[in-house]
Enzyme design. Sequence first.
Site, short mmCIF file in Angstrom:
data_model
loop_
_atom_site.label_atom_id
_atom_site.label_comp_id
_atom_site.label_asym_id
_atom_site.label_seq_id
_atom_site.Cartn_x
_atom_site.Cartn_y
_atom_site.Cartn_z
N ARG A 19 -12.09 0.04 6.62
CA ARG A 19 -13.09 1.02 6.15
C ARG A 19 -12.29 2.11 5.44
O ARG A 19 -11.41 2.73 6.03
CB ARG A 19 -13.85 1.62 7.33
CG ARG A 19 -14.76 2.79 6.90
CD ARG A 19 -15.14 3.70 8.06
NE ARG A 19 -15.99 3.06 9.03
CZ ARG A 19 -16.06 3.43 10.31
NH1 ARG A 19 -15.30 4.42 10.77
NH2 ARG A 19 -16.87 2.82 11.15
N ASP A 71 -11.83 3.93 14.68
CA ASP A 71 -11.86 5.09 13.79
C ASP A 71 -10.44 5.61 13.62
O ASP A 71 -9.59 5.39 14.48
CB ASP A 71 -12.71 6.22 14.40
CG ASP A 71 -14.21 5.97 14.26
OD1 ASP A 71 -14.60 5.05 13.53
OD2 ASP A 71 -14.97 6.72 14.89
#
Length: 310
Positions: A185, A134
């Site tokens: 992402r 992340d």
Amino acid sequence: MLDNASKAFFHLLARSSTLKKIASRYGMRSPTSFARRFIAGETVEEAIVAARQVEAAGLMQTLDFLGESVSTLAEADAATRDYLRVIDAVIQAGIGRNLSLKLTQLGLDVDRASAVDNLRRILERAEDFFVRLDMESSHYTETTLAIFETLWQQNYRNIGVVLQADLHRTEQDVERIVALGARIRLVKGAYREPASVAFPSKADVDAAYAQLMKRLLRDGTYPAIATHDEAMIHEAQRFATEQHISKERFEFQMLYGIRRDLQASLVSQGYRVRVYIPFGHQWFPYFMRRLGERPANVGFVLRGIADEAR
Ligand code: FDA
């Protein structure tokens, strides 16, 4: 501007220990408690139940064992060992093998080398998993990318990274990661950032997102278009059709509990959709970021607290 103000406000609230105490007391205590809308539970067993439901509906999932900003090596080691247990539980449960984690959870703020060692311990146990790093606030962007590149060069290929469209630097970072052939992402960005590093207006963030999304659809390696923004999703669909990019070459991603209708509709149209399932005791900062994205959520939380207190 309003968006930045709301992010700033919730960032401030996230540091309130009183609020944290109230939220921790009421947020997760029963299956209908307010935080459960966004968080699957506090245990890995609850996360696996949620993952099974998601998969039964034709979606894919990634599990995030919540935690961030640990301040001692002992905490970082404990978080790493927790992740190793999550890996074993996922294998045992036979669900999809996909994890998301944060480097500050593994000790990045304490000692970079230890955080990287902890990540390696996880990657070695999660050999046939896909592990997504992340992206945290812009303070960590360069370090996260540098660590990612080092691991990639050391032949860890089951990893991917997240890039945030709100940052000025992201156009270059996209090129940097596309050149590696690694998976990105793409998100809009959940952190409060100064105008020197990020676009202050939502319109500019949206425009950057659309542009980067097209770059990734065209030339990226299996990009993840992570957004609940319907206009953006329609644009991705339109662009992919126009450019003859097949539905297997990318996936949409959304957060647990947000726009379930849209998730189901995309699956019914044959798109690949992955749901990000957060769980664990450390849910408060994640929860506050979700409120900051959509202040209308606050009404629903306050009603939840009032109901629970009654
Ligand atoms: P936008 O904020 O424009 O919202 C579009 C619409 O989605 C809203 O109108 C509303 O209908 C709905 N919506 C959005 N947020 C909502 C909420 N909280 N509650 C209810 N409805 C909501 N960020 C980051 O900085 N680092 C990361 O690693 C990640 N990882 C990540 C993974 C995945 C799978 C997703 C989907 C998102 C992230 N994010 C993230 C968060 C991301 O940066 C962003 O903050 C949120 O996705 C909200 O932005 P949208 O793209 O949805 O658009």
